[in-house]
Write a protein that holds these residues in place. Structure first.
Motif, short mmCIF file in Angstrom:
data_model
loop_
_atom_site.label_atom_id
_atom_site.label_comp_id
_atom_site.label_asym_id
_atom_site.label_seq_id
_atom_site.Cartn_x
_atom_site.Cartn_y
_atom_site.Cartn_z
N GLU A 24 35.28 39.31 40.47
CA GLU A 24 35.57 40.35 39.48
C GLU A 24 36.10 39.74 38.18
OE1 GLU A 24 38.09 43.47 40.94
OE2 GLU A 24 37.09 43.46 42.89
N GLU A 25 36.84 38.66 38.30
CA GLU A 25 37.49 38.05 37.15
C GLU A 25 36.53 37.25 36.27
OE1 GLU A 25 40.16 38.92 40.40
OE2 GLU A 25 38.51 37.51 40.35
N CYS A 26 35.36 36.96 36.75
CA CYS A 26 34.39 36.16 36.01
C CYS A 26 34.12 36.75 34.63
CB CYS A 26 33.10 36.05 36.82
SG CYS A 26 31.80 35.14 36.00
N ALA A 27 34.04 38.07 34.54
CA ALA A 27 33.77 38.73 33.26
C ALA A 27 34.86 38.43 32.24
CB ALA A 27 33.62 40.23 33.46
N LYS A 28 36.08 38.22 32.70
CA LYS A 28 37.19 37.90 31.79
C LYS A 28 36.98 36.54 31.14
CE LYS A 28 39.47 41.61 33.06
NZ LYS A 28 39.74 42.74 32.20
N LEU A 118 36.15 23.91 29.28
CA LEU A 118 35.77 24.66 30.46
C LEU A 118 36.64 25.90 30.52
CD1 LEU A 118 34.41 25.07 33.24
CD2 LEU A 118 36.17 23.56 34.20
N VAL A 119 36.02 27.06 30.66
CA VAL A 119 36.75 28.32 30.73
C VAL A 119 36.55 28.92 32.12
CG1 VAL A 119 37.03 30.62 29.74
CG2 VAL A 119 36.37 28.71 28.26
N LEU A 120 37.67 29.11 32.82
CA LEU A 120 37.64 29.68 34.17
C LEU A 120 38.54 30.92 34.20
CD1 LEU A 120 38.15 26.42 36.26
CD2 LEU A 120 36.00 27.62 35.85
N ALA A 121 38.25 31.80 35.14
CA ALA A 121 39.09 32.98 35.34
C ALA A 121 39.91 32.78 36.61
CB ALA A 121 38.24 34.23 35.46
N ALA A 122 41.16 33.18 36.54
CA ALA A 122 42.03 33.10 37.70
C ALA A 122 42.03 34.44 38.41
CB ALA A 122 43.45 32.73 37.28
N GLY A 123 41.84 34.40 39.72
CA GLY A 123 41.86 35.60 40.52
C GLY A 123 43.25 36.21 40.57
N THR A 124 43.29 37.48 40.88
CA THR A 124 44.58 38.18 40.94
C THR A 124 44.93 38.62 42.35
OG1 THR A 124 43.45 40.26 40.44
CG2 THR A 124 44.38 39.04 38.59
N GLY A 125 44.07 38.31 43.31
CA GLY A 125 44.29 38.75 44.68
C GLY A 125 45.27 37.88 45.44
N ILE A 150 42.26 28.61 31.40
CA ILE A 150 42.26 29.52 32.54
C ILE A 150 42.69 30.90 32.04
CG2 ILE A 150 43.24 30.02 34.81
CD1 ILE A 150 43.55 26.99 35.16
N VAL A 151 41.79 31.85 32.22
CA VAL A 151 42.02 33.21 31.75
C VAL A 151 42.52 34.04 32.93
CG1 VAL A 151 40.97 35.24 30.68
CG2 VAL A 151 40.13 32.94 30.10
N PRO A 152 43.74 34.57 32.84
CA PRO A 152 44.25 35.40 33.94
C PRO A 152 43.39 36.64 34.12
CG PRO A 152 46.02 34.73 32.48
CD PRO A 152 44.73 34.35 31.81
N GLY A 153 43.07 36.94 35.36
CA GLY A 153 42.17 38.04 35.66
C GLY A 153 42.73 39.42 35.39
N HIS A 154 44.04 39.54 35.18
CA HIS A 154 44.65 40.85 34.95
C HIS A 154 44.67 41.26 33.48
CE1 HIS A 154 48.00 38.19 34.02
NE2 HIS A 154 48.48 39.18 33.29
N LEU A 155 44.26 40.38 32.56
CA LEU A 155 44.30 40.72 31.14
C LEU A 155 43.30 41.81 30.80
CD1 LEU A 155 44.56 37.20 29.44
CD2 LEU A 155 46.40 38.84 29.90
N GLU A 156 43.69 42.65 29.87
CA GLU A 156 42.80 43.70 29.36
C GLU A 156 41.88 43.07 28.30
OE1 GLU A 156 42.66 46.80 30.51
OE2 GLU A 156 44.26 46.36 31.94
N ASP A 157 40.75 43.74 28.04
CA ASP A 157 39.79 43.24 27.06
C ASP A 157 40.43 43.03 25.68
OD1 ASP A 157 37.87 43.23 29.02
OD2 ASP A 157 36.85 45.04 28.32
N GLU A 158 41.28 43.94 25.28
CA GLU A 158 41.94 43.83 23.96
C GLU A 158 42.83 42.58 23.90
OE1 GLU A 158 42.27 46.65 25.94
OE2 GLU A 158 40.60 47.70 24.97
N GLU A 159 43.49 42.27 24.99
CA GLU A 159 44.33 41.08 25.03
C GLU A 159 43.50 39.82 24.95
OE1 GLU A 159 48.09 42.26 27.79
OE2 GLU A 159 46.13 42.42 28.77
N ILE A 160 42.38 39.82 25.65
CA ILE A 160 41.48 38.65 25.61
C ILE A 160 40.94 38.46 24.21
CG2 ILE A 160 39.27 37.75 26.44
CD1 ILE A 160 39.95 39.08 29.15
#
Length: 164
Positions: A24-28, A118-125, A150-160
């Motif tokens: 799910e976090e990949c999109a972030k 390299l841009v990765l997303a961190a899971g939140t589970g 590393i992009v935290p998976g809980h961030l909102e689109d506006e924050e990103i």
């Protein structure tokens, strides 16, 4: 890696690499990379890795499973590329590899000297940030050839968007 990366030389356009998977976090991570590429004039590379089947190649079953895994990776890359085009107006380079995700990631970075981030997303589970993030932020992080965002998976689109 001992040699200097070409991406840091004057006149070379850097590339940002995002790993595309079914999390799910990949999109972030894709959103952050696309927005950042547009902002700094970088190119974008999307990597999809098809896992090697663990079953024996009995009556061609392994080849069929491999083809299905590659088709699924290609489908995810197409969806991610569409998102990049919509977010940033960029046409990303798509790369499909087969094998272990971490191994293929490192091989691609070694082969393409223009990859600079390299841009990765961190899971939140509960299971943690994800195996790839865990592997790269552990013992290997000090010797990794490029910076890792590393992009935290809980961030909102506006924050990103604001961070990119």
């Amino acid at each position: 890696m001992v040699k200097k990366r070409r991406s840091y030389e004057t006149g070379h356009r850097p590339k940002f690499l995002a790993v595309v998977d079914d999390s799910e976090e990949c999109a972030k991570a894709i959103r952050f990379a696309a927005r950042r590429c547009a902002r700094v004039g970088a190119a974008m590379v999307l990597l999809g890795v098809a896992q090697t089947p663990e079953h024996e190649n009995w009556l061609g079953v392994g080849k069929v499973m491999q083809a299905e895994a590659e088709a699924e990776a290609e489908k995810r890359l197409d969806e991610a590329a569409a998102a990049v085009r919509a977010l940033a107006g960029l046409e990303p380079e798509k790369v499909v590899r087969t094998g272990d995700k971490a191994d293929e990631l490192v091989k691609l970075i070694e082969e393409d000297e223009d990859i600079s981030l390299l841009v990765l997303a961190a899971g939140t589970g509960r299971e943690g940030p994800g195996p790839l993030v865990s592997a790269l932020t552990g013992k290997s992080s000090a010797s990794f050839p490029i910076p890792v965002a590393i992009v935290p998976g809980h961030l909102e689109d506006e924050e990103i968007d604001a961070l990119a």
